[in-house]
Design a protein around this motif. Structure first.
Motif, PDB file in Angstrom:
ATOM      1  N   UNK A  82       0.852  -1.155   0.139  1.00 13.37           N
ATOM      2  CA  UNK A  82      -0.139   0.078   0.051  1.00 13.37           C
ATOM      3  C   UNK A  82       0.849   1.261   0.058  1.00 13.37           C
ATOM      4  N   UNK A  83       0.488   2.443  -0.553  1.00 14.88           N
ATOM      5  CA  UNK A  83       1.267   3.533  -0.642  1.00 14.88           C
ATOM      6  C   UNK A  83      -0.102   4.496  -0.620  1.00 14.88           C
ATOM      7  N   UNK A  84       0.185   5.378   0.435  1.00  9.15           N
ATOM      8  CA  UNK A  84      -0.792   6.512   0.547  1.00  9.15           C
ATOM      9  C   UNK A  84      -0.239   7.615   1.429  1.00  9.15           C
ATOM     10  N   UNK A  99      -5.692   7.861   8.643  1.00  9.69           N
ATOM     11  CA  UNK A  99      -6.754   8.226   7.735  1.00  9.69           C
ATOM     12  C   UNK A  99      -6.324   8.827   6.489  1.00  9.69           C
ATOM     13  N   UNK A 100      -6.943   8.667   5.328  1.00  8.38           N
ATOM     14  CA  UNK A 100      -6.631   9.430   4.123  1.00  8.38           C
ATOM     15  C   UNK A 100      -6.208  10.779   4.181  1.00  8.38           C
ATOM     16  N   UNK A 110      -6.312   5.507   1.773  1.00  9.69           N
ATOM     17  CA  UNK A 110      -6.137   4.444   2.914  1.00  9.69           C
ATOM     18  C   UNK A 110      -7.174   3.534   2.971  1.00  9.69           C
ATOM     19  N   UNK A 111      -6.454   2.098   2.552  1.00 11.57           N
ATOM     20  CA  UNK A 111      -7.334   1.389   2.527  1.00 11.57           C
ATOM     21  C   UNK A 111      -7.513   0.343   3.972  1.00 11.57           C
ATOM     22  N   UNK A 112      -7.888  -0.700   4.009  1.00 14.29           N
ATOM     23  CA  UNK A 112      -8.259  -1.509   5.529  1.00 14.29           C
ATOM     24  C   UNK A 112      -6.897  -1.684   6.026  1.00 14.29           C
ATOM     25  N   UNK A 113      -5.837  -2.245   4.967  1.00 17.27           N
ATOM     26  CA  UNK A 113      -4.511  -2.501   5.657  1.00 17.27           C
ATOM     27  C   UNK A 113      -3.773  -1.352   6.316  1.00 17.27           C
ATOM     28  N   UNK A 114      -4.048  -0.150   5.503  1.00 21.17           N
ATOM     29  CA  UNK A 114      -3.435   1.068   5.968  1.00 21.17           C
ATOM     30  C   UNK A 114      -4.062   1.680   7.493  1.00 21.17           C
ATOM     31  N   UNK A 115      -5.362   1.216   7.365  1.00 22.85           N
ATOM     32  CA  UNK A 115      -6.198   1.988   8.609  1.00 22.85           C
ATOM     33  C   UNK A 115      -5.659   0.844   9.751  1.00 22.85           C
TER      34      UNK A 115
END
Length: 163
Positions: A82-84, A99-100, A110-115
């Motif tokens: 993930x990159x965000x 959060x994004x 931000x997806x579920x893994x980022x959260x």
């Protein structure tokens, strides 16, 4: 439906159904219910003791930390999947939510893994100090070694490859 069969019948009539035994007892039904209620409450309270957590105040409180107020830090995440561009919400210096960052030029969402990555910040197996050649070091020692290596380049091109 199967019926459960006991090897021997439970003799409940001896103490519940026999009126003669109940009449000979000096304990009233009200007293019996008081004893049962008290013992249940006592057992419940004894089983529910939680750990004691002592709060330790700041000796020198950082200026940017106001107890009860959240701080937000803009950063990025790049973990190979993930990159965000993200905002990290903290309270008293502890990250609690990711959060994004909608204001970032290069967003990535931000997806579920980022959260969920906020949980990895509380991992006990995470390194707490830098390692130099596999040995624990201090940040000051690491900074000195890196500065010395950079100064030794004498203007040569440097490429840093990281995760």
């Amino acid at each position: 439906v199967q019926q459960i069969r006991f090897a021997a019948p439970i003799p409940t009539e001896e103490f519940l159904g026999n009126n003669e035994v109940m009449e000979e007892s000096s304990t009233t039904r009200r007293d019996f219910l008081k004893y049962v209620g008290f013992s249940t409450a006592a057992a419940s309270l004894a089983a529910c003791e939680g750990p004691v957590i002592h709060s330790v105040p700041y000796v020198n409180q950082p200026e940017q930390i106001i107890p009860g107020m959240a701080n937000y830090y803009a950063t990025t995440i790049a973990d190979g999947y993930d990159f965000a561009s993200i905002l990290v919400k903290t309270r008293e210096g502890r990250p609690i939510k990711i959060e994004s960052n909608k204001d970032a030029q290069y967003r990535g969402h931000a997806n579920a893994r980022v959260h969920a990555s906020v949980l990895s910040l509380y991992d006990n197996n995470r390194l707490k100090t830098p390692l130099v050649k596999g040995v624990e070091s201090t940040w000051e020692t690491l900074d000195k070694e890196v500065s010395q290596k950079l100064n030794d380049l004498n203007g040569k091109t440097l490429a840093v490859l990281t995760q």
